[in-house]
Scaffold this motif. Structure first.
Motif, mmCIF file in Angstrom:
data_model
loop_
_atom_site.group_PDB
_atom_site.id
_atom_site.type_symbol
_atom_site.label_atom_id
_atom_site.label_comp_id
_atom_site.label_asym_id
_atom_site.label_seq_id
_atom_site.Cartn_x
_atom_site.Cartn_y
_atom_site.Cartn_z
ATOM 1 N N MET A 286 68.166 5.011 45.137
ATOM 2 C CA MET A 286 67.470 5.784 46.546
ATOM 3 C C MET A 286 68.809 7.148 46.274
ATOM 4 O O MET A 286 69.880 6.986 45.368
ATOM 5 C CB MET A 286 68.762 5.039 47.439
ATOM 6 N N ARG A 287 68.387 8.383 46.258
ATOM 7 C CA ARG A 287 69.517 9.467 46.395
ATOM 8 C C ARG A 287 69.168 10.053 47.847
ATOM 9 O O ARG A 287 68.134 10.079 48.375
ATOM 10 C CB ARG A 287 68.799 10.654 45.122
ATOM 11 N N ILE A 288 70.594 10.326 47.521
ATOM 12 C CA ILE A 288 71.028 10.995 49.501
ATOM 13 C C ILE A 288 71.099 12.328 49.556
ATOM 14 O O ILE A 288 72.878 12.699 48.735
ATOM 15 C CB ILE A 288 72.266 10.400 50.296
ATOM 16 N N PHE A 289 70.752 13.384 49.596
ATOM 17 C CA PHE A 289 71.108 14.266 49.960
ATOM 18 C C PHE A 289 71.559 15.284 51.139
ATOM 19 O O PHE A 289 71.220 14.574 52.076
ATOM 20 C CB PHE A 289 69.674 15.339 49.434
ATOM 21 N N LYS A 290 72.455 15.969 51.136
ATOM 22 C CA LYS A 290 72.979 16.845 52.657
ATOM 23 C C LYS A 290 73.037 18.129 52.407
ATOM 24 O O LYS A 290 73.058 18.969 51.509
ATOM 25 C CB LYS A 290 74.231 16.104 52.852
ATOM 26 N N LYS A 291 72.226 18.627 53.660
ATOM 27 C CA LYS A 291 72.399 20.205 53.733
ATOM 28 C C LYS A 291 73.621 20.564 54.109
ATOM 29 O O LYS A 291 74.052 20.961 54.859
ATOM 30 C CB LYS A 291 71.231 20.223 55.050
ATOM 31 N N PHE A 292 73.792 21.732 53.434
ATOM 32 C CA PHE A 292 75.451 22.546 52.985
ATOM 33 C C PHE A 292 75.775 22.898 53.734
ATOM 34 O O PHE A 292 75.937 24.351 54.142
ATOM 35 C CB PHE A 292 76.562 22.235 51.843
ATOM 36 N N GLU B 10 73.621 16.532 46.368
ATOM 37 C CA GLU B 10 73.462 14.767 46.231
ATOM 38 C C GLU B 10 75.264 14.837 46.766
ATOM 39 O O GLU B 10 75.711 14.865 46.403
ATOM 40 C CB GLU B 10 73.361 14.413 44.903
ATOM 41 N N LEU B 11 74.794 13.193 47.789
ATOM 42 C CA LEU B 11 76.150 13.128 48.376
ATOM 43 C C LEU B 11 75.855 11.801 48.019
ATOM 44 O O LEU B 11 77.472 11.363 47.626
ATOM 45 C CB LEU B 11 75.421 13.516 49.927
ATOM 46 N N TYR B 12 75.435 11.202 47.443
ATOM 47 C CA TYR B 12 74.973 9.499 47.029
ATOM 48 C C TYR B 12 74.075 9.416 46.297
ATOM 49 O O TYR B 12 73.231 9.516 46.490
ATOM 50 C CB TYR B 12 75.554 8.968 49.002
ATOM 51 N N VAL C 288 67.328 -6.539 50.715
ATOM 52 C CA VAL C 288 66.846 -4.782 50.960
ATOM 53 C C VAL C 288 67.757 -4.499 52.503
ATOM 54 O O VAL C 288 68.204 -3.200 52.218
ATOM 55 C CB VAL C 288 65.593 -4.171 51.221
ATOM 56 N N SER C 289 67.737 -4.304 53.768
ATOM 57 C CA SER C 289 67.857 -5.146 54.662
ATOM 58 C C SER C 289 69.457 -4.745 54.681
ATOM 59 O O SER C 289 69.900 -3.762 55.511
ATOM 60 C CB SER C 289 67.156 -5.422 56.125
ATOM 61 N N GLU C 290 69.509 -5.863 54.154
ATOM 62 C CA GLU C 290 71.100 -5.964 53.794
ATOM 63 C C GLU C 290 72.073 -4.926 53.200
ATOM 64 O O GLU C 290 72.771 -4.812 53.443
ATOM 65 C CB GLU C 290 71.764 -7.448 53.455
ATOM 66 N N HIS C 291 71.113 -4.619 52.289
ATOM 67 C CA HIS C 291 71.286 -3.536 50.978
ATOM 68 C C HIS C 291 71.734 -2.163 51.361
ATOM 69 O O HIS C 291 72.660 -1.439 51.151
ATOM 70 C CB HIS C 291 70.819 -4.086 50.038
ATOM 71 N N ALA D 184 74.783 2.442 54.169
ATOM 72 C CA ALA D 184 74.974 2.878 55.333
ATOM 73 C C ALA D 184 76.748 2.844 55.401
ATOM 74 O O ALA D 184 76.724 4.237 56.135
ATOM 75 C CB ALA D 184 74.446 2.565 57.020
ATOM 76 N N VAL D 185 77.384 2.310 55.050
ATOM 77 C CA VAL D 185 78.305 2.008 55.990
ATOM 78 C C VAL D 185 79.392 3.134 54.318
ATOM 79 O O VAL D 185 80.200 3.369 54.522
ATOM 80 C CB VAL D 185 79.280 0.612 55.333
ATOM 81 N N GLU D 186 79.067 2.627 53.221
ATOM 82 C CA GLU D 186 79.056 3.384 52.542
ATOM 83 C C GLU D 186 79.227 5.129 52.395
ATOM 84 O O GLU D 186 80.284 5.661 52.070
ATOM 85 C CB GLU D 186 78.582 3.081 50.699
ATOM 86 N N LEU D 187 77.488 5.500 52.504
ATOM 87 C CA LEU D 187 77.762 6.599 52.902
ATOM 88 C C LEU D 187 78.088 7.253 53.514
ATOM 89 O O LEU D 187 78.517 8.556 53.535
ATOM 90 C CB LEU D 187 76.300 6.753 53.275
ATOM 91 N N LYS D 188 78.822 7.306 55.035
ATOM 92 C CA LYS D 188 79.500 7.168 55.473
ATOM 93 C C LYS D 188 80.936 8.121 55.338
ATOM 94 O O LYS D 188 81.683 8.610 55.642
ATOM 95 C CB LYS D 188 80.419 6.234 57.129
ATOM 96 N N LYS D 189 80.918 7.305 54.305
ATOM 97 C CA LYS D 189 82.680 7.369 54.165
ATOM 98 C C LYS D 189 82.356 8.610 52.852
ATOM 99 O O LYS D 189 83.061 9.629 52.784
ATOM 100 C CB LYS D 189 82.936 6.475 52.564
#
Length: 76
Positions: free
Chosen positions: A1-7, A14-16, A38-41, A46-51
């Motif tokens: 999984m790769r999370i991207f943020k619009k800057f 890529e944020l995470y 998968v739901s638990e992970h 989500a918690v890590e991503l907020k950081k």
């Protein structure tokens, strides 16, 4: 999984990222166990991503939305 943020306008960075492997015994109900796991992970991510989101850190490599779609197709 790769999370991207619009800057910036049409610039995403890529944020995470996370890569996971799940191993389970075949004698159990894999579908229910996998879905629960998968739901638990995802909650943990989500918690890590907020950081990471609060840091607003840029890694220097940016992509347009179209480039992200191509990147997604290549990784599949």
């Amino acid at each position: 999984m790769r999370i991207f943020k619009k800057f910036e306008e049409n610039k995403y960075e890529e944020l995470y990222s996370i890569d996971s492997v799940y191993r389970m015994k075949s004698s159990t109900d894999l579908t229910k166990k996998l879905l629960k796991s998968v739901s638990e992970h995802l909650c943990e991510v989500a918690v890590e991503l907020k950081k990471y989101d609060n840091l607003h850190a840029k890694n220097g490599t940016s992509y347009t939305f179209n480039e992200l779609q191509i990147l997604d197709s290549l990784e599949r």
